[in-house]
Design a protein around this motif. Structure first.
Motif, short mmCIF file in Angstrom:
data_model
loop_
_atom_site.label_atom_id
_atom_site.label_comp_id
_atom_site.label_asym_id
_atom_site.label_seq_id
_atom_site.Cartn_x
_atom_site.Cartn_y
_atom_site.Cartn_z
N HIS A 352 -15.35 15.70 -34.43
CA HIS A 352 -15.34 14.90 -35.45
C HIS A 352 -16.73 14.32 -35.64
CE1 HIS A 352 -11.05 13.82 -35.27
NE2 HIS A 352 -11.20 13.94 -33.83
N LEU A 353 -17.53 15.32 -36.42
CA LEU A 353 -18.83 15.32 -36.89
C LEU A 353 -19.09 14.57 -38.27
CD1 LEU A 353 -20.44 18.48 -35.43
CD2 LEU A 353 -20.53 16.26 -34.38
N LEU A 354 -18.15 14.70 -38.99
CA LEU A 354 -18.42 14.09 -40.25
C LEU A 354 -18.09 12.49 -40.15
CD1 LEU A 354 -16.53 16.65 -42.54
CD2 LEU A 354 -19.00 16.57 -42.17
N LEU A 355 -17.31 12.04 -39.37
CA LEU A 355 -16.91 10.56 -39.17
C LEU A 355 -18.27 9.67 -38.90
CD1 LEU A 355 -15.17 8.17 -39.52
CD2 LEU A 355 -14.41 8.71 -37.06
N PRO A 356 -19.15 10.35 -38.10
CA PRO A 356 -20.18 9.52 -37.75
C PRO A 356 -21.35 9.51 -39.14
CG PRO A 356 -19.81 10.86 -35.98
CD PRO A 356 -18.91 11.17 -37.13
N LEU A 357 -21.25 10.53 -39.76
CA LEU A 357 -21.92 10.73 -40.99
C LEU A 357 -21.63 9.54 -42.06
CD1 LEU A 357 -22.43 14.38 -41.60
CD2 LEU A 357 -23.88 12.95 -40.00
N ILE A 358 -20.42 9.05 -42.26
CA ILE A 358 -19.86 8.41 -43.08
C ILE A 358 -20.07 7.12 -42.65
CG2 ILE A 358 -17.53 7.47 -44.00
CD1 ILE A 358 -16.51 10.50 -43.85
N ILE A 359 -19.86 6.63 -41.18
CA ILE A 359 -20.36 5.42 -40.85
C ILE A 359 -21.81 5.29 -41.01
CG2 ILE A 359 -20.30 4.20 -38.69
CD1 ILE A 359 -18.05 5.54 -37.69
N ALA A 360 -22.56 6.15 -40.72
CA ALA A 360 -24.05 5.87 -40.57
C ALA A 360 -24.64 5.59 -42.28
CB ALA A 360 -24.82 7.36 -40.47
N LEU A 361 -23.88 6.45 -43.12
CA LEU A 361 -24.27 6.00 -44.73
C LEU A 361 -23.67 4.74 -45.08
CD1 LEU A 361 -23.66 9.42 -45.93
CD2 LEU A 361 -25.70 8.48 -46.12
N ALA A 362 -22.54 4.09 -44.49
CA ALA A 362 -22.03 2.83 -44.78
C ALA A 362 -22.98 1.70 -44.41
CB ALA A 362 -20.68 2.80 -44.10
N PHE A 363 -23.57 2.23 -43.02
CA PHE A 363 -24.38 0.99 -42.81
C PHE A 363 -25.66 0.83 -43.60
CE2 PHE A 363 -23.53 -0.68 -38.31
CZ PHE A 363 -22.24 -0.03 -38.23
N MET A 364 -26.16 1.98 -43.94
CA MET A 364 -27.40 1.99 -44.84
C MET A 364 -27.12 1.70 -45.99
SD MET A 364 -29.32 5.77 -43.62
CE MET A 364 -28.05 6.78 -43.56
N ALA A 365 -25.83 2.00 -46.57
CA ALA A 365 -25.56 1.48 -47.92
C ALA A 365 -25.44 -0.24 -47.87
CB ALA A 365 -24.36 1.86 -48.38
N THR A 366 -24.96 -0.67 -47.12
CA THR A 366 -24.77 -2.20 -46.91
C THR A 366 -26.21 -2.84 -46.73
OG1 THR A 366 -22.57 -1.88 -45.58
CG2 THR A 366 -23.80 -4.02 -45.35
N GLY A 367 -26.93 -2.22 -45.84
CA GLY A 367 -28.52 -2.68 -45.77
C GLY A 367 -29.09 -2.70 -47.13
N THR A 395 -30.90 6.75 -37.27
CA THR A 395 -30.81 7.76 -35.94
C THR A 395 -29.31 7.93 -35.74
OG1 THR A 395 -30.83 5.44 -34.79
CG2 THR A 395 -32.78 6.66 -35.09
N PHE A 396 -28.38 7.14 -35.93
CA PHE A 396 -27.12 7.54 -35.65
C PHE A 396 -26.40 8.75 -36.76
CE2 PHE A 396 -22.19 6.72 -36.23
CZ PHE A 396 -21.97 6.70 -34.93
N PHE A 397 -27.11 8.78 -37.76
CA PHE A 397 -26.96 10.23 -38.71
C PHE A 397 -27.61 11.46 -38.20
CE2 PHE A 397 -27.53 13.00 -42.33
CZ PHE A 397 -26.43 12.70 -43.05
N LEU A 398 -28.49 11.41 -37.38
CA LEU A 398 -29.45 12.56 -37.05
C LEU A 398 -28.73 13.57 -36.17
CD1 LEU A 398 -32.92 11.55 -36.23
CD2 LEU A 398 -32.01 13.12 -38.22
N THR A 520 -23.17 9.73 -51.41
CA THR A 520 -23.09 10.49 -50.31
C THR A 520 -21.83 10.38 -49.70
OG1 THR A 520 -25.53 10.63 -50.77
CG2 THR A 520 -24.57 11.72 -48.57
N MET A 521 -21.63 9.13 -49.32
CA MET A 521 -20.45 8.73 -48.33
C MET A 521 -19.07 9.23 -48.93
SD MET A 521 -19.71 5.36 -46.74
CE MET A 521 -19.41 4.32 -48.26
N ILE A 522 -19.02 9.03 -50.24
CA ILE A 522 -17.86 9.49 -50.94
C ILE A 522 -17.68 11.15 -51.00
CG2 ILE A 522 -16.69 9.63 -53.20
CD1 ILE A 522 -17.94 6.95 -53.70
N TRP A 523 -18.84 11.61 -51.12
CA TRP A 523 -18.83 13.06 -51.21
C TRP A 523 -18.56 13.65 -49.66
CZ3 TRP A 523 -23.63 16.19 -49.54
CH2 TRP A 523 -23.39 17.43 -49.73
N ILE A 524 -19.07 13.05 -48.82
CA ILE A 524 -18.63 13.64 -47.35
C ILE A 524 -17.37 13.31 -47.06
CG2 ILE A 524 -19.33 13.22 -44.76
CD1 ILE A 524 -22.01 13.18 -45.75
N SER A 525 -16.71 12.29 -47.52
CA SER A 525 -15.48 11.71 -47.07
C SER A 525 -14.31 12.48 -47.71
CB SER A 525 -15.10 10.23 -47.54
OG SER A 525 -16.02 9.31 -46.99
N THR A 526 -14.69 13.11 -48.85
CA THR A 526 -13.73 13.92 -49.63
C THR A 526 -13.76 15.18 -49.24
OG1 THR A 526 -14.53 12.91 -51.79
CG2 THR A 526 -13.41 15.17 -52.03
#
Length: 558
Positions: A352-367, A395-398, A520-526
């Protein structure tokens, strides 16, 4: 047949993960802890090399007698030489061994850092920074190898995450310690600290050596032609991206020539590689859909992460916040980076490597979205939580990004050089694209908002008359002439209008970053949903080569 290129008879648990990497024998726990400590020291040393300069450009400008455009060449020169060095460093490790790699490049790093102490003008400073970029590229992979030794095989992926992410702590750490270092010996205090870190790293790696790995005849004469073309092309691209928004894209003719030259040189280098029998870069692998998507995702994430340096810090500095006032904000950035790194290492799952990317982008979008509602009364304390979220997401994204790419290298070690170059370029060039794009967007939006504000400033407006009288009254005790008082009052109102236009422009920048992160989050989620619907589950990869692994780049032991 030369014995130095004869493959070792490794036990299954000792076999090097990739060509050019060290073997992984069993270590006692105290030695593993020592490897982890050395890995952190070496990775931070490599990261601080450029971070100390980037964080203190305004303070270096005066002592070196440079303009804003001239001082920007210092970080640009570092990136120009650093970005392409993995083209040679990977093969250097494979052919000459890890011991030569660690000792030669750390000694060179120490000598270059020592040379910084004797820099007296801008030209010599740029030359030293360029040399620093070349030798500093070796330390990130060296820190990663030491971190791998600190973990048993079942936790090898956690080691990859920690080894890569530790270097990302350098920028917030540099901002925290720079103020005290500058007080010690002005700009030379920065380089004294860096020299001390370098000598500490050199002593550590000489005391605690990495286990040996296999060596191969890796270099070919045509490799150096490819390196010359690609390194020059990427250097021109980095120079244009670094200086474009400062000298402005359409005002300096050299920027257009540099961009055109970079396209021609990079295309020529890739064309040579595409038609080679044993290429340095596997262009067909780099051009595959999976790798192109990975590169685009990393570049977009680096653009979003530019919010911290170009966005939040630039916004607060525009409101006349000094480094001492931003000290606590930098501490929250550091804590966010450390938290993201640790959570990523603890939760990494190869299935499950795509889920952390989505979570990281959600954090960055919120900030970024939180920062987009800033006003001229916003202070650093209002940005603690938003910048913590951005640093955490960065760093969660890397880690997942690295594992997504390296899984293709495990299956085919010939892709090692290609992946190393791709990852380094997307990180460096992505950061430059982010800072240049956001900086340019901020300037354009500031001009737009300034024009709208000025359109509504009229002396016929009673409210405007009242504001002008109030602003002029502040100079009554210093100026007796009414015309001079009115002139100063108009200047004061113009400064306020410029400040408010900049605030609105930075809000637009923050909103743009949030939009990029969400898209980017929508793209990765799709993409994740599509893969879930169309792909059968497979067993997770483990970073170990099979016994019959292919030699790198088609090379054969001599």
């Amino acid at each position: 047949m030369s014995d130095k290129y004869k493959p070792h008879d490794w036990a299954p648990h000792e076999r090097p993960t990739l060509p050019g990497s060290p073997s992984t024998p069993l270590h006692p726990t105290p030695k593993r802890l020592a490897f982890a400590l050395v890995g952190v020291i070496v990775a931070l040393t490599g990261g601080l090399g450029n971070a100390l300069v980037v964080a203190n450009l305004p303070y270096l400008q005066g002592p070196l007698g440079a303009t804003q455009a001239e001082i920007a060449w210092l970080p640009a020169a570092y990136v120009m030489t650093n970005v392409s060095m993995n083209l040679l460093l990977v093969k250097f490790r494979q052919q000459f061994g890890l011991r030569a790699f660690t000792e030669v490049f750390l000694v060179l790093y120490a000598l270059v850092t020592f040379a910084h102490l004797f820099v007296n003008d801008l030209n010599s400073a740029i030359a030293v920074r360029a040399a620093h970029g070349m030798v500093g590229a070796a330390l990130s992979s060296l820190g990663l190898y030491y971190m791998i030794q600190a973990f048993p095989q079942k936790w090898r992926m956690k080691a990859l995450v920690l080894g890569l992410g530790t270097a990302q702590l350098a920028i917030p750490l540099a901002r925290l310690v720079s103020e005290d270092l500058l007080e010690i010996a002005e700009w030379r205090g920065l380089y004294l600290f860096e020299l001390g870190m370098c000598l500490l790293s050199l002593g550590c790696v000489l005391t605690l050596k990495l286990p040996p790995g296999d060596r191969f005849k890796a270099f070919e004469p045509l490799d150096f032609l490819t390196f010359a073309l690609l390194a020059t092309g990427f250097a021109l691209l980095c120079a244009a991206l670094s200086l474009g928004r400062i000298e402005w894209w359409f005002e300096a003719p050299w920027i257009g020539m540099a961009l055109a030259g970079s396209i021609a040189l990079i295309a020529a280098g890739l064309a040579i590689e595409h038609n080679r029998q044993r290429p340095l870069l596997i262009t067909r692998w780099l051009g595959s859909g999976r790798i192109v998507r990975l590169a685009l995702g990393v570049i977009l994430s680096r653009i979003v992460l530019s919010e911290q340096a170009t966005g939040a810090v630039g916004f607060l500095q525009n409101l006349n916040m000094g480094s001492e006032q931003l000290h606590t904000l930098y501490l929250f950035m550091l804590l966010g980076s450390v938290a993201g790194l640790l959570v990523s290492a603890l939760t990494i799952n190869p299935q499950h490597l795509l889920l952390p990317l989505i979570i990281a982008l959600a954090f960055m979008a919120t900030g970024s979205l939180m920062d987009s509602f800033s006003t001229s009364l916003t202070r650093q304390s209002n940005m603690y939580f938003s910048q913590f979220l951005l640093a955490f997401g960065g760093t969660f994204f890397l880690g997942p990004t690295l594992l997504l790419g390296i899984s293709g290298v495990i299956g085919n070690p010939r892709n090692m050089v290609s992946f190393s170059v791709l990852f380094g370029i997307t990180q460096s060039v992505g950061g430059l694209i982010g800072s240049s794009l956001l900086g340019t967007f901020q300037v354009v939006r500031e001009k737009f908002h300034s024009s709208h504000i000025v359109e509504h400033l009229s002396l016929l407006n009673p409210l405007m008359q009242s504001r002008l009288q109030s602003a002029s009254g502040a100079y009554t005790s210093a100026l007796t002439d009414l015309a001079a008082q009115n002139s100063q009052g108009i200047r004061s109102l113009a400064a306020i209008a410029t400040r408010e236009a900049n605030v609105l422009a930075y809000n637009d920048v923050f909103m743009l970053i949030a939009v990029i992160a969400v898209l980017t989050m929508i793209w990765i989620s799709t993409r994740a949903i599509w893969l879930w619907m169309t792909t059968e589950p497979v067993a997770p990869f483990t970073p170990n080569l099979p016994t019959s692994a292919a030699q790198p780049n088609g090379a054969q032991p001599s």
